[in-house]
Structures are given as C-alpha cells and as structure tokens.
Design a protein around this motif. Structure first.
Motif, PDB file in Angstrom:
ATOM      1  N   TRP A  35      40.418  49.799  32.408  1.00  0.00           N
ATOM      2  CA  TRP A  35      41.873  49.722  32.577  1.00  0.00           C
ATOM      3  C   TRP A  35      42.219  48.739  33.686  1.00  0.00           C
ATOM      4  O   TRP A  35      43.164  47.972  33.570  1.00  0.00           O
ATOM      5  CB  TRP A  35      42.479  51.090  32.865  1.00  0.00           C
ATOM      6  CG  TRP A  35      43.915  50.966  33.222  1.00  0.00           C
ATOM      7  CD1 TRP A  35      44.489  51.173  34.449  1.00  0.00           C
ATOM      8  CD2 TRP A  35      44.985  50.552  32.367  1.00  0.00           C
ATOM      9  NE1 TRP A  35      45.835  50.921  34.403  1.00  0.00           N
ATOM     10  CE2 TRP A  35      46.165  50.532  33.134  1.00  0.00           C
ATOM     11  CE3 TRP A  35      45.054  50.180  31.027  1.00  0.00           C
ATOM     12  CZ2 TRP A  35      47.402  50.174  32.607  1.00  0.00           C
ATOM     13  CZ3 TRP A  35      46.287  49.814  30.501  1.00  0.00           C
ATOM     14  CH2 TRP A  35      47.446  49.821  31.287  1.00  0.00           C
ATOM     15  N   GLY A  36      41.436  48.741  34.764  1.00  0.00           N
ATOM     16  CA  GLY A  36      41.686  47.799  35.854  1.00  0.00           C
ATOM     17  C   GLY A  36      41.656  46.354  35.368  1.00  0.00           C
ATOM     18  O   GLY A  36      42.515  45.547  35.722  1.00  0.00           O
ATOM     19  N   VAL A  37      40.672  46.027  34.541  1.00  0.00           N
ATOM     20  CA  VAL A  37      40.571  44.664  33.996  1.00  0.00           C
ATOM     21  C   VAL A  37      41.771  44.364  33.107  1.00  0.00           C
ATOM     22  O   VAL A  37      42.436  43.329  33.252  1.00  0.00           O
ATOM     23  CB  VAL A  37      39.249  44.482  33.207  1.00  0.00           C
ATOM     24  CG1 VAL A  37      39.248  43.152  32.445  1.00  0.00           C
ATOM     25  CG2 VAL A  37      38.050  44.571  34.138  1.00  0.00           C
ATOM     26  N   PRO A  58      35.528  36.026  36.049  1.00  0.00           N
ATOM     27  CA  PRO A  58      34.898  37.313  36.350  1.00  0.00           C
ATOM     28  C   PRO A  58      34.810  37.583  37.861  1.00  0.00           C
ATOM     29  O   PRO A  58      35.005  38.716  38.309  1.00  0.00           O
ATOM     30  CB  PRO A  58      33.507  37.187  35.727  1.00  0.00           C
ATOM     31  CG  PRO A  58      33.713  36.238  34.585  1.00  0.00           C
ATOM     32  CD  PRO A  58      34.719  35.242  35.106  1.00  0.00           C
ATOM     33  N   THR A  59      34.558  36.546  38.644  1.00  0.00           N
ATOM     34  CA  THR A  59      34.482  36.704  40.097  1.00  0.00           C
ATOM     35  C   THR A  59      35.831  37.120  40.672  1.00  0.00           C
ATOM     36  O   THR A  59      35.900  37.998  41.542  1.00  0.00           O
ATOM     37  CB  THR A  59      33.996  35.395  40.750  1.00  0.00           C
ATOM     38  OG1 THR A  59      32.715  35.063  40.210  1.00  0.00           O
ATOM     39  CG2 THR A  59      33.906  35.523  42.256  1.00  0.00           C
ATOM     40  N   GLY A 115      36.637  40.683  42.547  1.00  0.00           N
ATOM     41  CA  GLY A 115      37.278  40.762  43.859  1.00  0.00           C
ATOM     42  C   GLY A 115      38.541  41.598  43.829  1.00  0.00           C
ATOM     43  O   GLY A 115      38.773  42.440  44.713  1.00  0.00           O
ATOM     44  N   ALA A 116      39.350  41.405  42.808  1.00  0.00           N
ATOM     45  CA  ALA A 116      40.617  42.143  42.699  1.00  0.00           C
ATOM     46  C   ALA A 116      40.380  43.632  42.519  1.00  0.00           C
ATOM     47  O   ALA A 116      41.186  44.453  42.969  1.00  0.00           O
ATOM     48  CB  ALA A 116      41.441  41.598  41.532  1.00  0.00           C
ATOM     49  N   SER A 169      28.085  41.637  39.435  1.00  0.00           N
ATOM     50  CA  SER A 169      27.178  42.072  38.364  1.00  0.00           C
ATOM     51  C   SER A 169      27.779  43.240  37.583  1.00  0.00           C
ATOM     52  O   SER A 169      27.619  43.331  36.364  1.00  0.00           O
ATOM     53  CB  SER A 169      25.813  42.451  38.925  1.00  0.00           C
ATOM     54  OG  SER A 169      25.941  43.502  39.873  1.00  0.00           O
ATOM     55  N   SER A 170      28.478  44.125  38.284  1.00  0.00           N
ATOM     56  CA  SER A 170      29.150  45.239  37.604  1.00  0.00           C
ATOM     57  C   SER A 170      30.265  44.723  36.711  1.00  0.00           C
ATOM     58  O   SER A 170      30.474  45.240  35.609  1.00  0.00           O
ATOM     59  CB  SER A 170      29.725  46.229  38.619  1.00  0.00           C
ATOM     60  OG  SER A 170      28.694  46.827  39.352  1.00  0.00           O
TER      61      SER A 170
END
Length: 175
Positions: free
Chosen positions: A64-66, A81-82, A86-87, A93-94
């Motif tokens: 959900w965060g993504v 992805p980086t 960070g956000a 890697s996760s």
C-alpha cells in the motif's frame, strides 16, 4: 482456585483519558497533551482498521505504501526504487523484493529510464490505480463515519487547524 476473569479492554476514550492524565501528571501541558494524544489515538485506531482493510483486498502495508506514493505523486513525477525505499524507510533490497511481487501481480511497471539507462522507473499500472481507488473508496466510508459527529463547517475548521499544526511541525523540523 477460581480462575480470574480478564478485565475488558478499555474503550478508546478511556485509554485517551488515562494517557492524558499520565502525561499531565508527568509535567505535560494539558491542552497540548489533549490534542497530541487525540491525534495519536485517532491515528492508532484508523491504522488498525486500514491494516484489516488492506488484508481484505490482498495488500500488505508495504505494498500500500508503494501504491500510495505513486498515486499521490505530483503529475509527471517518476520514482525510482531507491526513492521509494527512502520515502517508505525500507532497505533498497527490501523494496526490490516488494516491487518484484507487485510487478508479478500487475500493480506496478518497472521500465528503464531512457535518459539514465542504469536507472529504473516505477509507475502504477491501471490495475494498481484501480486498487488505489478501491482502497480509498472503502476507507472514505469509515472515515466519514468517524467524522459524522462534526458539521461540514467543523470539518473545514478541524482540517485548517490540523494544517496549521502540520506547518508547525515543518517549522520545528527545519530549524
């Protein structure tokens, strides 16, 4: 020996009152503690509901965060992805593992950046957007119930007051 009955869990209101009393007894300002404790308690209870709601639609909190980060980004903004890691305060890697699963499920797309070929850009798919919409519509029902005791004018006033508090947090953190 007679088994003891477990005491019923306190209501959210009772928990709030006990927390405020403890913070004030420890030296906190009552008016400040009432506001901060109320906001925290509301967040805590809504978070419990949101977690269950996400499970019902087959999402984890991390997924959900993504979806939320991508859906609420200003138009034209792309994320790597980086940046997502960070956000969301997770290891890169996760995030890669999370994005692998989400790509397989058709929620996000990863494409090479045409300007910087070593970078990957993450975007929300149509299915990802529809999932975002479904969660928001479901949440809006509960959130409306939570605020039903307030008039429309009171909701506007509460929003404005909380926005001022958010600005105060920004100011405090920028110094």
């Amino acid at each position: 020996m007679t088994p003891r009955k477990k005491a019923p869990a306190p209501s959210e209101r009772e928990r709030y009152e006990a927390e405020v009393a403890a913070y004030v007894a420890a030296g906190g300002s009552e008016d400040v503690q009432r506001v901060i404790t109320a906001v925290h308690g509301l967040h805590r209870r809504l978070s419990q509901w949101y977690s269950q709601s996400l499970t019902d639609v087959g999402l984890t909190g991390g997924e959900w965060g993504v979806i939320s980060q991508l859906a609420t980004a200003p138009r034209g903004t792309v994320m790597t992805p980086t940046q997502l890691a960070g956000a969301l305060s997770v290891a890169p890697s996760s995030m890669t593992h999370r994005l692998d699963k989400m790509t397989e499920r058709g929620l996000v797309d990863r494409t090479p950046d045409q300007e910087k070929r070593t970078r990957v850009l993450v975007t929300l798919t149509e299915q990802g957007w529809q999932t975002f919409q479904q969660v928001i519509k479901d949440s809006d029902v509960v959130e409306s119930d939570v605020l039903e005791r307030l008039s429309s004018a009171q909701r506007v006033q509460l929003a404005e007051l909380l926005e001022q508090a958010i600005a105060g947090v920004d100011d405090a953190l920028s110094t």
